[in-house]
Scaffold this motif. Sequence first.
Motif, PDB file in Angstrom:
ATOM      1  N   GLY A 143       0.621  -1.102  -0.477  1.00  0.00           N
ATOM      2  CA  GLY A 143       0.439   0.094   0.258  1.00  0.00           C
ATOM      3  C   GLY A 143       0.994   1.142   0.087  1.00  0.00           C
ATOM      4  N   VAL A 144       2.080   1.257  -0.699  1.00  0.00           N
ATOM      5  CA  VAL A 144       2.618   2.563  -1.244  1.00  0.00           C
ATOM      6  C   VAL A 144       1.734   3.186  -1.473  1.00  0.00           C
ATOM      7  CG1 VAL A 144       4.946   3.383  -1.491  1.00  0.00           C
ATOM      8  CG2 VAL A 144       5.245   1.731  -0.565  1.00  0.00           C
ATOM      9  N   ASP A 145       1.795   5.098  -0.773  1.00  0.00           N
ATOM     10  CA  ASP A 145       1.541   6.083  -1.459  1.00  0.00           C
ATOM     11  C   ASP A 145       2.351   7.403  -2.001  1.00  0.00           C
ATOM     12  OD1 ASP A 145      -1.160   5.002  -1.504  1.00  0.00           O
ATOM     13  OD2 ASP A 145      -1.766   6.026  -0.412  1.00  0.00           O
ATOM     14  N   LEU A 146       3.110   7.978  -3.301  1.00  0.00           N
ATOM     15  CA  LEU A 146       4.172   8.252  -3.084  1.00  0.00           C
ATOM     16  C   LEU A 146       4.059   9.575  -4.348  1.00  0.00           C
ATOM     17  CD1 LEU A 146       7.372   7.373  -3.502  1.00  0.00           C
ATOM     18  CD2 LEU A 146       7.092   8.983  -5.463  1.00  0.00           C
ATOM     19  N   SER A 147       4.104  10.304  -3.913  1.00  0.00           N
ATOM     20  CA  SER A 147       4.070  11.620  -5.468  1.00  0.00           C
ATOM     21  C   SER A 147       5.764  12.218  -5.501  1.00  0.00           C
ATOM     22  CB  SER A 147       3.304  12.876  -4.959  1.00  0.00           C
ATOM     23  OG  SER A 147       3.410  13.191  -3.972  1.00  0.00           O
ATOM     24  N   VAL A 148       5.815  12.198  -7.166  1.00  0.00           N
ATOM     25  CA  VAL A 148       6.908  13.161  -7.150  1.00  0.00           C
ATOM     26  C   VAL A 148       6.469  14.622  -8.510  1.00  0.00           C
ATOM     27  CG1 VAL A 148       9.330  14.182  -7.882  1.00  0.00           C
ATOM     28  CG2 VAL A 148       8.264  11.866  -7.372  1.00  0.00           C
TER      29      VAL A 148
END
Length: 237
Positions: A22-27
């Motif tokens: 359940g990884v959430d990540l943004s760039v």
Amino acid sequence: MRTVLDIKGLEVTYGKVEALRGVDLSVGDREIVALLGNNGAGKSTTVSAISGVVRSRAGTIAAYGEDITAATPWSIVERGIVHVPEGRRIFSRLTVHENLQIGGYTVREGTSVDKRITQVYELFPRLAERRHQQGGTLSGGEQQMLAIGRAMVAGPRLIMLDEPSMGLAPLVVAQVMDAIASINESGTAVLLIEQNARAALKVAHRGYVIDSGRVTLTGPAAELRTDPQVVEAYLGA
């Protein structure tokens, strides 16, 4: 800030082993984001899933608002997302210049490739001095510069660097991190995968800490540098 990369609920398994949970990540556009964690935490799996090398079980990966979860690795490169893998993986029997030329295999205009190679030589003068040497004869730091330079010839909008400081002397690590900052200043977003939290958080704008396949901490790099959990686990007392 425009979002370059947006990951929601990413899950990856290797057999019965849950690598990502359940990884959430943004760039964001023109942003350096550090992904920190120990060996086996899920850092490399995350970037491999983004680049299409590893398939996810659940979750979504979007680039510039377009779903790329099921896209092929080569089409992801064509979208401007380039992955520099751990271990550099240059072509040891090819010259420095030939390695850089291969970086432009998806670029249709030869003049663009030549221009970008010139820019790489300006960023890494040491490579210019060794342009006719075989890649395998370079030092570890020079090979890392070559791996980054080869990726830049593709003209990425987002470059993902997996453990670029691994095995390098502190002085060379500083040089590589300075180059990453320069690449970002030229307009390229960066996802920096690192165990060396101290080096990464000096150049990053934001950071994520991943442990056992889950993001456990996120925030501005300046805050993470002083967070007690980060200091104890990665920076020392």
